[in-house]
Motif scaffolding. Structure first.
Motif, PDB file in Angstrom:
ATOM      1  N   ILE A  29       0.853  -1.181   0.000  1.00 20.44           N
ATOM      2  CA  ILE A  29       0.000   0.000   0.000  1.00 20.44           C
ATOM      3  C   ILE A  29       0.891   1.234   0.000  1.00 20.44           C
ATOM      4  N   LYS A  30       0.630   2.151  -0.913  1.00 16.63           N
ATOM      5  CA  LYS A  30       1.375   3.415  -0.948  1.00 16.63           C
ATOM      6  C   LYS A  30       0.439   4.530  -0.511  1.00 16.63           C
ATOM      7  N   ILE A  31       0.900   5.365   0.389  1.00 16.21           N
ATOM      8  CA  ILE A  31       0.114   6.456   0.940  1.00 16.21           C
ATOM      9  C   ILE A  31       0.843   7.765   0.646  1.00 16.21           C
ATOM     10  N   ALA A  32       0.084   8.781   0.278  1.00 14.42           N
ATOM     11  CA  ALA A  32       0.705  10.028  -0.163  1.00 14.42           C
ATOM     12  C   ALA A  32       1.045  10.974   0.981  1.00 14.42           C
ATOM     13  N   THR A  33       0.173  11.072   1.986  1.00 14.51           N
ATOM     14  CA  THR A  33       0.368  12.044   3.056  1.00 14.51           C
ATOM     15  C   THR A  33       0.125  11.406   4.410  1.00 14.51           C
ATOM     16  N   PRO A  34       1.188  11.212   5.228  1.00 19.30           N
ATOM     17  CA  PRO A  34       2.600  11.407   4.893  1.00 19.30           C
ATOM     18  C   PRO A  34       3.057  10.340   3.905  1.00 19.30           C
ATOM     19  N   LYS A  35       4.190  10.561   3.282  1.00 22.19           N
ATOM     20  CA  LYS A  35       4.656   9.624   2.260  1.00 22.19           C
ATOM     21  C   LYS A  35       5.102   8.328   2.933  1.00 22.19           C
ATOM     22  N   MET A  36       4.335   7.276   2.705  1.00 20.65           N
ATOM     23  CA  MET A  36       4.583   6.029   3.416  1.00 20.65           C
ATOM     24  C   MET A  36       4.195   4.845   2.536  1.00 20.65           C
ATOM     25  N   THR A  37       4.984   3.787   2.600  1.00 23.49           N
ATOM     26  CA  THR A  37       4.686   2.543   1.898  1.00 23.49           C
ATOM     27  C   THR A  37       4.519   1.455   2.933  1.00 23.49           C
ATOM     28  N   VAL A  38       3.393   0.741   2.854  1.00 24.06           N
ATOM     29  CA  VAL A  38       3.078  -0.314   3.827  1.00 24.06           C
ATOM     30  C   VAL A  38       3.129  -1.662   3.125  1.00 24.06           C
ATOM     31  N   PHE A  39       3.879  -2.589   3.707  1.00 19.58           N
ATOM     32  CA  PHE A  39       4.030  -3.942   3.181  1.00 19.58           C
ATOM     33  C   PHE A  39       3.357  -4.900   4.162  1.00 19.58           C
ATOM     34  N   TYR A  87       9.845  10.532   6.102  1.00 20.95           N
ATOM     35  CA  TYR A  87       9.503  11.704   6.889  1.00 20.95           C
ATOM     36  C   TYR A  87      10.183  12.970   6.368  1.00 20.95           C
ATOM     37  N   SER A  88       9.591  14.107   6.683  1.00 21.29           N
ATOM     38  CA  SER A  88      10.114  15.404   6.256  1.00 21.29           C
ATOM     39  C   SER A  88      11.350  15.787   7.063  1.00 21.29           C
ATOM     40  N   MET A  89      12.267  16.501   6.426  1.00 16.17           N
ATOM     41  CA  MET A  89      13.454  16.960   7.131  1.00 16.17           C
ATOM     42  C   MET A  89      13.081  18.073   8.109  1.00 16.17           C
ATOM     43  N   PRO A  90      13.656  18.061   9.313  1.00 18.75           N
ATOM     44  CA  PRO A  90      13.254  19.036  10.331  1.00 18.75           C
ATOM     45  C   PRO A  90      13.665  20.473  10.032  1.00 18.75           C
ATOM     46  N   LYS A  91      14.816  20.646   9.410  1.00 21.62           N
ATOM     47  CA  LYS A  91      15.322  21.999   9.130  1.00 21.62           C
ATOM     48  C   LYS A  91      15.267  22.864  10.393  1.00 21.62           C
ATOM     49  N   SER A  92      15.784  22.303  11.475  1.00 24.58           N
ATOM     50  CA  SER A  92      15.895  22.956  12.787  1.00 24.58           C
ATOM     51  C   SER A  92      14.572  23.036  13.543  1.00 24.58           C
ATOM     52  N   ASP A  93      13.533  22.355  13.069  1.00 28.42           N
ATOM     53  CA  ASP A  93      12.238  22.342  13.751  1.00 28.42           C
ATOM     54  C   ASP A  93      11.847  20.893  14.044  1.00 28.42           C
ATOM     55  N   PRO A  94      12.102  20.387  15.262  1.00 30.00           N
ATOM     56  CA  PRO A  94      11.810  18.991  15.591  1.00 30.00           C
ATOM     57  C   PRO A  94      10.367  18.574  15.350  1.00 30.00           C
ATOM     58  N   SER A  95       9.435  19.518  15.445  1.00 30.45           N
ATOM     59  CA  SER A  95       8.021  19.170  15.311  1.00 30.45           C
ATOM     60  C   SER A  95       7.668  18.674  13.912  1.00 30.45           C
ATOM     61  N   ILE A  96       8.455  19.038  12.903  1.00 31.07           N
ATOM     62  CA  ILE A  96       8.115  18.685  11.521  1.00 31.07           C
ATOM     63  C   ILE A  96       8.153  17.169  11.307  1.00 31.07           C
ATOM     64  N   PRO A  97       9.279  16.485  11.548  1.00 38.20           N
ATOM     65  CA  PRO A  97       9.260  15.025  11.365  1.00 38.20           C
ATOM     66  C   PRO A  97       8.421  14.306  12.409  1.00 38.20           C
ATOM     67  N   MET A  98       8.318  14.868  13.613  1.00 41.53           N
ATOM     68  CA  MET A  98       7.526  14.218  14.655  1.00 41.53           C
ATOM     69  C   MET A  98       6.042  14.194  14.276  1.00 41.53           C
ATOM     70  N   LYS A  99       5.574  15.239  13.616  1.00 41.22           N
ATOM     71  CA  LYS A  99       4.186  15.257  13.140  1.00 41.22           C
ATOM     72  C   LYS A  99       3.960  14.195  12.070  1.00 41.22           C
ATOM     73  N   ASP A 100       4.971  13.981  11.213  1.00 38.75           N
ATOM     74  CA  ASP A 100       4.864  12.928  10.206  1.00 38.75           C
ATOM     75  C   ASP A 100       4.734  11.555  10.863  1.00 38.75           C
ATOM     76  N   VAL A 101       5.535  11.318  11.893  1.00 38.38           N
ATOM     77  CA  VAL A 101       5.477  10.032  12.592  1.00 38.38           C
ATOM     78  C   VAL A 101       4.118   9.865  13.270  1.00 38.38           C
ATOM     79  N   GLU A 102       3.626  10.925  13.890  1.00 38.17           N
ATOM     80  CA  GLU A 102       2.320  10.857  14.543  1.00 38.17           C
ATOM     81  C   GLU A 102       1.219  10.540  13.524  1.00 38.17           C
ATOM     82  N   ALA A 103       1.283  11.177  12.358  1.00 36.75           N
ATOM     83  CA  ALA A 103       0.294  10.912  11.312  1.00 36.75           C
ATOM     84  C   ALA A 103       0.386   9.470  10.828  1.00 36.75           C
ATOM     85  N   ALA A 104       1.603   8.955  10.723  1.00 38.23           N
ATOM     86  CA  ALA A 104       1.800   7.562  10.297  1.00 38.23           C
ATOM     87  C   ALA A 104       1.193   6.597  11.313  1.00 38.23           C
TER      88      ALA A 104
END
Length: 263
Positions: A29-39, A87-104
């Motif tokens: 399964i491929k998911i667009a947002t966040p970008k994730m592939t599930v096997f 996951y998205s690169m944080p670019k000095s903002d930890p919340s960015i990738p953490m939100k991706d993980v939470e959405a996943a």
């Protein structure tokens, strides 16, 4: 292996319109947002567990193959529903990738009944900087994101300048983070009795992410009464992931398999 991966990556689906493809080994399964592939493992082989993988890359890029997609056949064989999160690169903002993980985690939990695993048995796996992100969400759980277990490969754990990976620290926290921010995202200082059990695998000759990261995390987990296992191989350096050229590759597979069956 390459032919199998091409089959895996052939399906592209959005989160709104999710479908599955079936072949001899897995459903993908491929998911667009966040970008994730599930096997998903074959029907009847499900163990009830799921795992979200976070590839490494120093918070500047993602090593999605040997620290992500290449692991799919192994975990599916173990009956584990396996997802690779880009996951998205944080670019000095930890919340960015953490939100991706939470959405996943939300997607996985919401889909658990249909995909054949328990919503309270979703683990997190991370390599290098991905290991830091995995340990960070494990020590900063939210209502939505509560990993049941952790598998960490040669992880960055600490933001302490003495032992951290400088590139990962800069990418996650910026150039000159405060001591408070540094402590908040040093996972060895954030362990509690509710931190999920952990398995760590690394090499003693790793010069990129020094073993002190894993050793300090292991010590904190044990002090908090959290089940923890650590395997340190004498050679291999950094970044081996799923590569059969790694001298201890079969040992790694055997140890993960046994550990997953232990709970």
């Amino acid at each position: 292996m390459i032919k199998k991966l091409l089959k895996y990556l052939a399906v592209c689906l959005s989160f709104i319109s999710i479908a599955t493809v079936v072949n001899a080994q897995t459903r993908v399964i491929k998911i667009a947002t966040p970008k994730m592939t599930v096997f998903l493992p074959p029907k009847g082989l499900e163990s009830g567990k799921a795992l979200i993988a976070l590839p490494g890359g120093g918070y500047s890029h993602l090593a999605v193959n040997h620290e992500g997609f290449h692991w799919a056949p192994f975990f599916n064989k173990e009956g584990v529903a396996y997802a690779v999160l880009e996951y998205s690169m944080p670019k000095s903002d930890p919340s960015i990738p953490m939100k991706d993980v939470e959405a996943a985690f939300k997607i996985m939990a919401d889909s658990a009944a249909n995909w054949g695993f328990r919503p309270d048995s979703i683990g997190i796996m991370g390599s290098s900087a991905g290991g830091h992100l995995a340990s960070t969400v494990s020590t900063h759980p939210t209502e939505i994101c509560q990993p049941a277990f952790q598998i960490l490969f040669y992880p960055v754990i600490s933001m302490n300048p003495e032992i951290t990976h400088k590139g990962s620290r800069k990418g996650f926290l910026g150039e000159n983070p405060s001591e408070e921010l540094e402590k908040t995202y040093s996972s060895e200082q954030q362990v509690t009795a509710s931190t999920p059990r952990a398995l760590m695998l690394l090499s003693s000759d790793d010069k990129t992410v020094v073993p002190a990261n894993s050793l300090r995390y292991y010590e904190s987990l044990i002090k908090a009464g959290v089940p923890a296992s650590i395997h340190i191989y004498p050679t291999g350096g950094h970044g081996w992931g799923y590569r059969d050229t790694f001298k201890y590759h079969q040992n790694v597979l055997d140890e993960i398999s046994a550990w997953l069956k232990s709970f």
